[in-house]
Write an enzyme that holds these catalytic residues in place. Structure first.
Site, PDB file in Angstrom:
ATOM      1  NE  ARG A 100      27.647 -11.867 -21.207  1.00 38.34           N
ATOM      2  CZ  ARG A 100      28.221 -13.048 -21.370  1.00 38.34           C
ATOM      3  NH1 ARG A 100      27.507 -13.997 -20.617  1.00 38.34           N
ATOM      4  NH2 ARG A 100      29.007 -13.229 -22.178  1.00 38.34           N
ATOM      5  CG  HIS A 105      24.863 -17.944 -23.152  1.00 35.43           C
ATOM      6  ND1 HIS A 105      26.273 -18.477 -23.587  1.00 35.43           N
ATOM      7  CD2 HIS A 105      25.535 -17.289 -22.066  1.00 35.43           C
ATOM      8  CE1 HIS A 105      27.088 -18.099 -23.122  1.00 35.43           C
ATOM      9  NE2 HIS A 105      26.825 -17.414 -22.088  1.00 35.43           N
TER      10      HIS A 105
END
Length: 140
Positions: A100, A105
């Site tokens: 995730r 990011h």
């Protein structure tokens, strides 16, 4: 005391996201790699699945009178350590938070094959997670 209504609402969303992710399971790797809509949808669904689950984890941990987890990974570990879900399951789910984080990011180049290969594991582990959370909420 755990807010059962909140947990059930979040579980409903989690089930919805897993159902949507299941549709991607029918694609071959080649079809997946050739279709950026499917790739981005898969990435977003995995992100949402992890985020909803970690939100559930945090609510349960805090509502049970414990300090909030320091991060997404620890939310699974702590849930297992407190015997709120099976500790082995918690250990298997915790690494999904790393995927995730990479998706959100873009810490490094996203490896489409790793994301594709995580679909089946995500479906399997998070279905088990839902069952255990439902059982837990019924007991509390």
């Amino acid at each position: 005391m755990v807010n059962q209504e909140l947990i059930h609402r979040k579980l409903t969303k989690l089930i919805q996201y897993l159902d949507e992710l299941k549709a991607v399971q029918d694609y071959t790797l080649e079809e997946y790699l050739d279709n950026y809509f499917i790739k981005r949808t898969t990435e977003r669904l995995i992100q949402l699945i992890v985020e909803v689950a970690t939100d559930i984890n945090g609510h349960i941990i805090v509502d049970e009178g414990h300090n909030p987890p320091h991060n997404y990974y620890q939310s699974f570990i702590k849930l297992g350590q407190l015997n709120l879900i099976n500790e082995d399951l918690a250990q298997k789910l915790a690494p999904s938070t790393g995927l995730r984080n990479r998706l959100v990011h873009e810490y490094e180049e996203i490896d489409d094959q790793i994301v594709f290969e995580s679909i089946e594991t995500t479906l399997e582990l998070y279905r088990q997670y839902i069952k255990e959370i439902k059982d837990l909420v019924e007991k509390i």
